[in-house]
Design a protein around this motif. Structure first.
Motif, PDB file in Angstrom:
ATOM      1  N   GLN B  15      35.616 -11.240  13.591  1.00 34.51           N
ATOM      2  CA  GLN B  15      36.713 -11.917  13.529  1.00 34.51           C
ATOM      3  C   GLN B  15      36.885 -13.343  13.941  1.00 34.51           C
ATOM      4  O   GLN B  15      37.524 -14.504  13.652  1.00 34.51           O
ATOM      5  N   TRP B  16      36.014 -13.476  15.005  1.00 33.96           N
ATOM      6  CA  TRP B  16      35.743 -14.808  15.681  1.00 33.96           C
ATOM      7  C   TRP B  16      35.244 -15.929  14.524  1.00 33.96           C
ATOM      8  O   TRP B  16      35.875 -17.020  14.868  1.00 33.96           O
ATOM      9  N   LEU B  17      34.557 -15.202  13.736  1.00 38.70           N
ATOM     10  CA  LEU B  17      33.774 -16.272  12.771  1.00 38.70           C
ATOM     11  C   LEU B  17      34.895 -16.716  11.887  1.00 38.70           C
ATOM     12  O   LEU B  17      35.000 -17.568  11.199  1.00 38.70           O
ATOM     13  N   ALA B  18      36.148 -15.763  11.755  1.00 42.94           N
ATOM     14  CA  ALA B  18      37.213 -16.127  10.916  1.00 42.94           C
ATOM     15  C   ALA B  18      38.100 -16.951  11.528  1.00 42.94           C
ATOM     16  O   ALA B  18      39.254 -17.334  10.846  1.00 42.94           O
ATOM     17  N   TYR B  40      45.773 -11.714  15.422  1.00 46.94           N
ATOM     18  CA  TYR B  40      46.950 -12.417  14.865  1.00 46.94           C
ATOM     19  C   TYR B  40      46.937 -12.386  13.256  1.00 46.94           C
ATOM     20  O   TYR B  40      47.825 -12.461  12.524  1.00 46.94           O
ATOM     21  N   GLU B  41      45.682 -12.225  12.711  1.00 45.49           N
ATOM     22  CA  GLU B  41      45.595 -12.281  11.394  1.00 45.49           C
ATOM     23  C   GLU B  41      46.267 -10.809  10.910  1.00 45.49           C
ATOM     24  O   GLU B  41      47.005 -10.821   9.751  1.00 45.49           O
ATOM     25  N   GLU B  42      46.099  -9.892  11.689  1.00 44.50           N
ATOM     26  CA  GLU B  42      46.589  -8.302  11.366  1.00 44.50           C
ATOM     27  C   GLU B  42      48.213  -8.523  11.660  1.00 44.50           C
ATOM     28  O   GLU B  42      49.058  -7.958  10.643  1.00 44.50           O
ATOM     29  N   ALA B  49      39.181  -7.177   7.695  1.00 41.18           N
ATOM     30  CA  ALA B  49      38.077  -6.849   7.526  1.00 41.18           C
ATOM     31  C   ALA B  49      38.576  -5.455   6.931  1.00 41.18           C
ATOM     32  O   ALA B  49      39.464  -4.712   6.937  1.00 41.18           O
ATOM     33  N   ALA B  50      37.296  -4.916   6.400  1.00 43.28           N
ATOM     34  CA  ALA B  50      37.518  -3.740   5.548  1.00 43.28           C
ATOM     35  C   ALA B  50      36.402  -2.922   6.013  1.00 43.28           C
ATOM     36  O   ALA B  50      35.304  -3.398   6.476  1.00 43.28           O
ATOM     37  N   VAL B  51      36.677  -1.298   6.485  1.00 45.29           N
ATOM     38  CA  VAL B  51      35.711  -0.604   7.106  1.00 45.29           C
ATOM     39  C   VAL B  51      35.527   0.588   6.086  1.00 45.29           C
ATOM     40  O   VAL B  51      36.447   1.014   5.317  1.00 45.29           O
ATOM     41  N   SER B  84      33.694  -8.596   5.887  1.00 46.82           N
ATOM     42  CA  SER B  84      34.960  -9.460   5.688  1.00 46.82           C
ATOM     43  C   SER B  84      34.698 -10.534   5.099  1.00 46.82           C
ATOM     44  O   SER B  84      33.544 -11.021   4.908  1.00 46.82           O
ATOM     45  N   THR B  85      35.706 -11.141   4.028  1.00 46.36           N
ATOM     46  CA  THR B  85      35.604 -12.492   3.750  1.00 46.36           C
ATOM     47  C   THR B  85      36.269 -13.234   4.590  1.00 46.36           C
ATOM     48  O   THR B  85      37.467 -13.224   4.759  1.00 46.36           O
ATOM     49  N   ILE B  86      35.466 -14.080   5.057  1.00 47.81           N
ATOM     50  CA  ILE B  86      35.835 -14.819   6.171  1.00 47.81           C
ATOM     51  C   ILE B  86      36.795 -16.281   5.820  1.00 47.81           C
ATOM     52  O   ILE B  86      37.737 -16.464   6.064  1.00 47.81           O
TER      53      ILE B  86
END
Lengths: 411, 398
Positions: B15-18, B40-42, B49-51, B84-86
């Motif tokens: 997430q940080w990378l995003a 905040y993306e959520e 991100a996908a799990v 994740s597609t960042i």
């Protein structure tokens, strides 16, 4: 149609599930007891079986440098030399050396003798035989089966069988080797020392180990570079330094591990003969006694009282007298241990002989250094006290020779 | 505790990378814990991100020379993927493996791909080393067999992941795709000759420290080149070369440089309905002669799988079930060479044959059942130990 297929496939599944239980048929068979050397003696209690298995595990343990292997060693587990508890392959043969000077043998301990550590852990150099050595012998690993019985034969019995001065005039004069006991040796009631406090050796090809603990501690130390509570010094390569090179804290195995291996060796079953009732084998057995093989390879010994019931006061058939015999110049490697002369070797037990190839890669490598690649070759190498016996063998008819050899293979 | 921690860490990193477009000036230090892009993306309903993952479990009943430890059950793997597609053409993927419950926890993948062009993608992180086919393609539900191929685990030390960086890409040529991968990695270590297997064993060379630093300061190089024909299959050649030992310490030389080379050829293709799949590996290692002849300097082996879908249809009201019948042959020679003392062959090899039946409920889920018969010959060439047994299990992606 589809429905049938569905049924079919569920059947397949069901069959598969069932096969989880009813599958013994598809699994490899257990070999007959007399076809393999490993396994415990019959009649051990649960507790004894547990001890046996613990010792078995320790016997098979592979040592790595992290566990204390080396730094100088020969191989990294008991099992790799005594594979399947049988004899060793020539690639596991170990080398011992020393120097004869003025009739005295010096094992050159200050130069890393008597045993060569011809392997070293990665990044170290193996030991090489120092130029001072003029007596070098190779030792092929023997089988380790039935040793508990051999260990339980009293000293009195050995002294009784011995005939050092050949009083009976048959040209055969077995004698015992006397060995300086190590600090950790604790004599049993029946151990009989000589005047100088030395004890009778019975294990090893020169009968230089007094008991199985003695042999085991030395094996850990000299064959694998593993220190124990009994012996805290790793082998040294004097070409590098006279300091210890292995930085793993000592002892690398505990006294308990050493003892468990001894228990394992004591309770390994004795080899079980095959084809005993075969007429040829029986003829061979008769010939074996007739031509005096049985004077050294004596068929039957009896144990004294032992703490392990199955070893106590039993008759067994090892085909050895555990004594030293002069075997002639051809087998004299100019090397010795204890009071043995260079040409003297301890009679090896012949039990399990026929199964040797199953541990030696399909071939025979017999006599102390594996130089004989067949039983006949081994017999023909007999000299010294066994010269007469060898001559009798040579005089046998071809079919008698074959009978003798099939008897030996049945052991 | 530990696995959860690793998981959290993983997702946070992603997430940080995003977080590239966040206005960092307005953040208070106190609320830093909540000021993370995945939160905040959520909130903006951008699932960032996908799990996913897979799990597999099975039963074992094996016997060696008539002696069996009996029946037992095994939870082999529970693996979790985070993806994740960042940003467009910047991807993150990770895989965390729990082997045998929490007995072995391993971060098998955690990497970023920066795509400059489909034929030129920069990759860095913990990656699956591209030797052979299996190592990068080992998700259990893809396979018809419960056991992994021995050539892929005991020669090529799958699952082998390492920290590294490099390039990969795909170049289409008419009906074909040419793919390449090439990375520098920390590499396998001295364990290959200091292990309890008592033989050259690459698997034991995967020291934990490889994720932290190179043991000898000289990275290994690995590459795989493959040609893929659509609707037919793929053939790949791959290799690894590097020094495995520590030859220098505090600037002082303490050993010779000892090299390790792995070469592999892999294939998978279909002819009519039969699928052929396998790999061949060859290993050449520079082994110090003093450690003993049980450590071979040459090894090779292969496996080949034949998979035939012999029935497809409806079963217990499930649609499109496929029943595959498969067969695997394996051979491994751990020690190619001759004994110095006897000039006879060094054995240390094994053969195995394994028929298997797989019931695929979907491409991602199967029940499978196999039988194996294996002959292991020791170093000296003594009569082989015969092992055989049955396994039953399932594997599924989720």
């Amino acid at each position: 149609m589809k429905n049938n297929l569905a049924k079919l496939s569920s059947l397949v599944l069901l069959a598969g599930l069932l096969s989880l239980y009813a599958c013994e048929k598809f699994l490899p068979n257990e070999p007959e007891e007399n076809e393999v050397l490993d396994g415990p003696m019959e009649g051990l209690s649960y507790a004894q079986t547990r001890l046996f298995l613990e010792g078995d595990e320790a016997f098979s343990e592979v040592f790595t440098p992290e566990k204390g292997l080396g730094a100088y060693f020969v191989t990294s587990s008991c099992f790799s030399c005594h594979s399947g508890d049988g004899k060793g392959h020539p690639s596991t043969t170990l080398t011992r050396f020393g120097r004869w000077e003025n009739g005295q043998f010096d094992p050159l301990t200050h130069l890393g003798g008597g045993q060569l550590q011809n392997r070293a852990i990665a990044g170290f150099e193996a030991e090489v035989i120092p130029s001072e050595a003029n007596g070098i012998a190779k030792f092929t690993p023997p089988a380790v089966t039935g040793l508990g019985l051999l260990a339980a034969v009293t000293d009195a019995t050995l002294l009784d069988v011995a005939d050092p001065d050949d009083m009976d005039g048959n040209g055969i004069s077995g004698r015992v080797n006397y060995i300086e006991p190590p600090d950790f040796f604790s004599p049993l009631e029946w151990n009989i020392p000589d005047e100088e406090g030395r004890y009778i050796g019975r294990f090893g090809k020169k009968a230089a180990a007094i008991d199985l603990l003695h042999q085991t501690v030395n094996a850990y130390n000299q064959d694998m570079g593993i220190t124990s509570d009994f012996d805290m010094n790793d082998p040294i390569n004097y070409a590098v330094s006279s300091q210890q090179t292995d930085l793993i804290p000592d002892p690398e195995i505990s006294a308990a591990t050493g003892q468990s291996v001894v228990f394992y060796l004591r309770t390994l079953k004795a080899p079980i003969p095959r084809d005993e009732s075969d007429a040829n084998v029986q003829l061979g057995k008769q010939l074996f006694m007739d031509i005096d093989c049985g004077k050294c390879h004596i068929p039957t010994l009896k144990t004294g009282i032992s703490d392990i019931t199955v070893l106590s006061e039993v008759e067994f058939h090892p085909y050895t007298d555990l004594l030293l015999h002069n075997m002639g110049e051809e087998l004299n490697d100019n090397y010795t241990e204890g009071l043995a002369e260079a040409a003297e070797w301890r009679t090896p037990p012949l039990w399990g002989l026929g199964l040797s190839p199953d541990a030696q890669g399909g071939e025979f490598f017999l006599m102390h250094d594996g130089r004989a690649t067949s039983i006949e070759e081994a017999i023909l190498l007999h000299g010294g006290e066994a010269s007469n016996s060898r001559t009798y063998y040579q005089e046998l008819s071809t079919s008698d020779k074959e009978a003798l050899i099939s008897f030996l293979k049945s052991l | 505790m530990k696995p959860i921690f690793i998981l959290l860490l993983l997702s946070m990193t992603s997430q940080w990378l995003a977080a590239q477009d966040v206005d960092t000036l307005n953040l208070t230090n106190k609320d830093a814990v909540y000021q993370r892009p995945f939160i905040y993306e959520e909130q903006r309903s951008n699932l960032s991100a996908a799990v996913g993952g897979y799990l597999e479990a099975n039963t074992n009943y094996f016997s060696t020379d008539g002696i069996s430890e009996g029946y037992s059950m095994e939870m082999r793997r529970f693996n979790i993927f985070l993806y994740s597609t960042i940003k467009e053409r910047i991807k993150f993927i990770s895989e965390l493996e729990f082997g045998h419950g929490t007995e072995e926890i391993e971060l098998e993948t955690a990497l970023m791909d920066f795509e400059l062009h489909p034929s030129l993608i920069f990759r860095a992180g913990i990656l699956l080393v591209p030797i052979g086919y299996f190592n990068q393609n080992q998700d259990s539900p893809k396979w018809e067999f419960i056991d992994r191929p021995l050539v892929s685990t005991n020669l090529i030390p799958s699952t082998y992941s390492d920290v590294g960086l490099g390039l990969h890409g795909t170049i289409p040529i008419r009906d074909f795709s040419f793919t390449y991968e090439t990375y520098l990695i920390n590499g396998l270590q001295e364990g290959i000759i200091t292990n309890e297997e008592n033989r050259t064993f690459l698997r034991a060379g995967k020291g934990e420290e490889r994720f932290g630093e190179d043991n000898n300061g000289s990275p290994a190089f690995t590459t795989r080149l493959a040609l893929n024909k659509r609707k037919f299959g793929e053939i790949g050649i791959s290799g690894y070369i590097g020094n495995y030992n520590i030859f220098k310490k505090d600037g002082l030389p303490i050993d010779e440089k000892r090299s390790l080379l792995i070469g592999a050829l892999d294939y998978n293709f279909s002819i009519k309905k039969v699928k052929f799949l396998g790999e061949i590996a060859y290993i050449k290692a520079d082994i110090p002669s003093d450690v003993g002849q049980n450590f071979g300097n040459t090894q090779w082996g292969f496996h080949t799988d034949l998979i035939y879908p012999f029935w497809q249809g409806k079963l217990f009201s499930w649609q499109n079930i496929i029943l595959n019948a498969s067969l695997r042959f394996e051979y491994l020679d751990y020690n190619v060479g001759k004994f110095r003392d006897t000039d006879s062959n060094i054995s240390d090899h094994l053969y195995s044959i394994m028929p298997s039946i797989g019931l695929r409920f979907s491409p991602n889920t199967l029940l499978r059942m196999s039988y194996r018969y294996q002959w292991d010959t020791d170093l000296f060439g003594n009569p082989p130990a015969k092992t055989a047994g049955f396994q039953f299990g399932f594997a599924s992606y989720f």
